[in-house]
Design a protein around this motif. Structure first.
Motif, PDB file in Angstrom:
ATOM      1  N   ASP A  78      35.053  38.743  39.002  1.00 14.99           N
ATOM      2  CA  ASP A  78      35.277  39.432  37.735  1.00 14.99           C
ATOM      3  C   ASP A  78      34.664  40.835  37.721  1.00 14.99           C
ATOM      4  N   GLY A  79      34.140  41.254  38.883  1.00  9.25           N
ATOM      5  CA  GLY A  79      33.560  42.590  38.982  1.00  9.25           C
ATOM      6  C   GLY A  79      32.112  42.680  38.536  1.00  9.25           C
ATOM      7  N   GLN A  80      31.522  41.559  38.151  1.00  9.47           N
ATOM      8  CA  GLN A  80      30.117  41.570  37.715  1.00  9.47           C
ATOM      9  C   GLN A  80      29.202  41.590  38.936  1.00  9.47           C
ATOM     10  N   ILE A  81      28.063  42.270  38.782  1.00  8.75           N
ATOM     11  CA  ILE A  81      27.154  42.466  39.922  1.00  8.75           C
ATOM     12  C   ILE A  81      25.871  41.664  39.730  1.00  8.75           C
ATOM     13  N   CYS A  82      25.486  40.952  40.774  1.00  9.60           N
ATOM     14  CA  CYS A  82      24.211  40.238  40.829  1.00  9.60           C
ATOM     15  C   CYS A  82      23.498  40.623  42.124  1.00  9.60           C
ATOM     16  N   PHE A  83      22.244  40.242  42.216  1.00 15.02           N
ATOM     17  CA  PHE A  83      21.460  40.590  43.399  1.00 15.02           C
ATOM     18  C   PHE A  83      20.766  39.359  43.970  1.00 15.02           C
ATOM     19  N   VAL A  84      20.715  39.311  45.285  1.00 20.29           N
ATOM     20  CA  VAL A  84      19.905  38.324  45.993  1.00 20.29           C
ATOM     21  C   VAL A  84      18.959  39.092  46.898  1.00 20.29           C
ATOM     22  N   GLU A  85      17.682  38.774  46.814  1.00 19.97           N
ATOM     23  CA  GLU A  85      16.692  39.506  47.597  1.00 19.97           C
ATOM     24  C   GLU A  85      15.900  38.544  48.471  1.00 19.97           C
ATOM     25  N   TYR A  86      15.701  38.952  49.721  1.00 14.26           N
ATOM     26  CA  TYR A  86      14.882  38.198  50.662  1.00 14.26           C
ATOM     27  C   TYR A  86      13.669  39.043  51.037  1.00 14.26           C
ATOM     28  N   TYR A  87      12.492  38.411  51.026  1.00 11.33           N
ATOM     29  CA  TYR A  87      11.279  39.039  51.548  1.00 11.33           C
ATOM     30  C   TYR A  87      10.852  38.270  52.789  1.00 11.33           C
ATOM     31  N   CYS A  88      10.447  38.997  53.813  1.00 14.22           N
ATOM     32  CA  CYS A  88      10.052  38.344  55.058  1.00 14.22           C
ATOM     33  C   CYS A  88       8.829  39.061  55.636  1.00 14.22           C
ATOM     34  N   CYS A  89       7.847  38.286  56.098  1.00 17.83           N
ATOM     35  CA  CYS A  89       6.663  38.894  56.689  1.00 17.83           C
ATOM     36  C   CYS A  89       6.937  39.211  58.157  1.00 17.83           C
ATOM     37  N   PRO A  90       6.284  40.270  58.700  1.00 18.29           N
ATOM     38  CA  PRO A  90       6.490  40.609  60.119  1.00 18.29           C
ATOM     39  C   PRO A  90       5.922  39.519  61.014  1.00 18.29           C
ATOM     40  N   ASP A  91       6.488  39.417  62.215  1.00 21.00           N
ATOM     41  CA  ASP A  91       6.119  38.344  63.107  1.00 21.00           C
ATOM     42  C   ASP A  91       4.821  38.600  63.839  1.00 21.00           C
ATOM     43  N   GLU A  92       4.643  39.836  64.306  1.00 19.98           N
ATOM     44  CA  GLU A  92       3.491  40.117  65.162  1.00 19.98           C
ATOM     45  C   GLU A  92       3.285  41.617  65.269  1.00 19.98           C
ATOM     46  N   ASP A  93       2.113  42.000  65.710  1.00 19.69           N
ATOM     47  CA  ASP A  93       1.860  43.403  66.010  1.00 19.69           C
ATOM     48  C   ASP A  93       2.467  43.739  67.361  1.00 19.69           C
ATOM     49  N   ILE A  94       3.047  44.901  67.456  1.00 15.77           N
ATOM     50  CA  ILE A  94       3.672  45.331  68.721  1.00 15.77           C
ATOM     51  C   ILE A  94       2.833  46.421  69.354  1.00 15.77           C
ATOM     52  N   THR A  95       2.515  46.234  70.608  1.00 16.94           N
ATOM     53  CA  THR A  95       1.724  47.262  71.302  1.00 16.94           C
ATOM     54  C   THR A  95       2.643  48.396  71.750  1.00 16.94           C
ATOM     55  N   GLU A  96       2.070  49.542  72.030  1.00 11.06           N
ATOM     56  CA  GLU A  96       2.833  50.684  72.492  1.00 11.06           C
ATOM     57  C   GLU A  96       3.597  50.371  73.780  1.00 11.06           C
ATOM     58  N   ALA A  97       3.005  49.525  74.616  1.00 12.76           N
ATOM     59  CA  ALA A  97       3.609  49.206  75.911  1.00 12.76           C
ATOM     60  C   ALA A  97       4.930  48.449  75.737  1.00 12.76           C
ATOM     61  N   GLU A  98       5.071  47.746  74.617  1.00 16.45           N
ATOM     62  CA  GLU A  98       6.278  46.948  74.409  1.00 16.45           C
ATOM     63  C   GLU A  98       7.441  47.774  73.877  1.00 16.45           C
TER      64      GLU A  98
ATOM     65  N   GLN B 232      17.757  43.424  50.100  1.00 18.93           N
ATOM     66  CA  GLN B 232      18.337  43.198  48.770  1.00 18.93           C
ATOM     67  C   GLN B 232      19.855  43.345  48.872  1.00 18.93           C
ATOM     68  N   TYR B 233      20.541  42.254  48.576  1.00 18.78           N
ATOM     69  CA  TYR B 233      21.992  42.214  48.709  1.00 18.78           C
ATOM     70  C   TYR B 233      22.652  42.372  47.337  1.00 18.78           C
ATOM     71  N   MET B 234      23.595  43.302  47.241  1.00 20.85           N
ATOM     72  CA  MET B 234      24.363  43.475  46.015  1.00 20.85           C
ATOM     73  C   MET B 234      25.645  42.670  46.142  1.00 20.85           C
ATOM     74  N   ILE B 235      25.849  41.752  45.213  1.00 13.33           N
ATOM     75  CA  ILE B 235      26.986  40.827  45.268  1.00 13.33           C
ATOM     76  C   ILE B 235      27.846  41.038  44.030  1.00 13.33           C
ATOM     77  N   ARG B 236      29.123  41.308  44.255  1.00 14.86           N
ATOM     78  CA  ARG B 236      30.070  41.496  43.143  1.00 14.86           C
ATOM     79  C   ARG B 236      30.990  40.279  43.087  1.00 14.86           C
ATOM     80  N   ASN B 237      31.019  39.605  41.940  1.00 19.87           N
ATOM     81  CA  ASN B 237      31.872  38.417  41.834  1.00 19.87           C
ATOM     82  C   ASN B 237      33.316  38.809  41.533  1.00 19.87           C
TER      83      ASN B 237
ATOM     84  N   ALA C 203      23.706  35.246  51.972  1.00 23.89           N
ATOM     85  CA  ALA C 203      23.851  36.299  50.968  1.00 23.89           C
ATOM     86  C   ALA C 203      24.605  37.491  51.549  1.00 23.89           C
ATOM     87  N   LEU C 204      24.347  37.790  52.814  1.00 26.32           N
ATOM     88  CA  LEU C 204      25.032  38.904  53.477  1.00 26.32           C
ATOM     89  C   LEU C 204      26.545  38.699  53.453  1.00 26.32           C
ATOM     90  N   ALA C 205      26.981  37.455  53.673  1.00 26.01           N
ATOM     91  CA  ALA C 205      28.413  37.160  53.715  1.00 26.01           C
ATOM     92  C   ALA C 205      29.089  37.437  52.368  1.00 26.01           C
TER      93      ALA C 205
END
Length: 281
Positions: A260-280, A253-258, A233-235
């Motif tokens: 003909d100038g028309q606009i559509c959207f592609v959206e990705y949702y992703c959950c976080p991988d892990e908790d990060i400690t302060e030390a990291e 959320q990616y805004m895509i213009r075809n 979608a980014l491409a």
């Protein structure tokens, strides 16, 4: 030229009927979310949403507004079905992915309702192909509940900035770390690959930054294997909205213009991988 409607059998109206002068407008959007074989389609009066999920960790949605179609009619409040996305894309590109100059594949799409196949009528150069694709019982999908009131940080970036980032960062890393902050470094992307750590910073006044609304400092990690499908979608996109909520869930959320100038959207949702400690950090 769009088709005239095929006559419904036994007088039954179609639950969904739509026509499109250029089928490739639909197929390019669907390819942007094609990282699993199956998708769930939702049709309402406002348009079509096609949702793909993987491992309850990532969800992609392609939104095709009703205005994109030359005709778009839904007879119920919502029409929902599951379909093999790989087969659908094969059918949409049955005349090939690159049309001759001045030609395009016209599409008419009809769905009678629960238990019926999705019917595609494709026409190019006077040749008409009819495809019937079996539909399936829709599965329950994740609700990421990403309403605007729960968004903690949001930036809008020109897509070229993110494309450059994915080209420069070390993709041997298992995770992409995203830092969003009202203070420096503002917006930072980090990887931890074979060549060591790499960081890419975007100041809030960068030419690539179109909007910057960060309320608190957040650092979250996301599996690169989950984010890679979104590069399709980014491409295609010209802008990307990057949002996080209090739990670190990510919305791209990616805004895509075809063409003909028309606009559509592609959206990705992703959950976080892990908790990060302060030390990291």
């Amino acid at each position: 030229m769009p088709f005239s409607s095929p006559p419904p059998a036994s007088g039954e109206p179609f639950a969904l009927s739509a026509s499109l002068d250029k089928a490739r407008h639909l197929s390019s959007l669907l390819r942007a979310v094609h990282f699993q074989d199956h998708a769930t389609c939702f049709a309402t009066a406002s348009g079509l949403r096609v949702t793909v999920e993987d491992a309850k960790c990532i969800q992609a949605n392609a939104f095709i507004q009703a205005e994109i179609f030359q005709e778009f009619a839904v007879q119920e409040e919502s029409v929902v079905f599951r379909i093999n996305l790989s087969v659908l894309l094969d059918c949409l590109t049955i005349f090939g992915t690159s049309s001759l100059p001045g030609t395009s594949t016209a599409l008419r799409m009809c769905y009678r309702g629960y238990g019926y196949p999705l019917m595609l009528f494709l026409e190019e150069g006077g040749v008409v192909t009819v495809c019937k694709i079996n539909t399936q019982e829709p599965e329950e999908l994740l609700d990421f509940d990403f309403c605007s009131t729960k968004v903690v940080n949001k930036i809008i970036l020109q897509s070229e900035g993110l494309r450059e980032a994915f080209a420069e960062l070390d993709m041997t890393s298992e995770v992409l770390q995203i830092t969003m902050s009202p203070d420096k470094p503002y917006f930072r992307l980090s990887t931890f690959g074979n060549a060591g750590s790499a960081h890419l910073d975007y100041p809030r006044d960068s030419d690539l930054m179109e909007a910057f609304h960060c309320n608190q400092t957040q650092t979250n990690r996301y599996k690169i294997s989950l984010l890679k499908p979104s590069t399709k979608a980014l491409a295609l996109s010209c802008k990307v909205s990057i949002r996080t909520d209090a739990q670190g869930f990510l919305s791209l959320q990616y805004m895509i213009r075809n063409e003909d100038g028309q606009i559509c959207f592609v959206e990705y949702y992703c959950c976080p991988d892990e908790d990060i400690t302060e030390a990291e950090l």
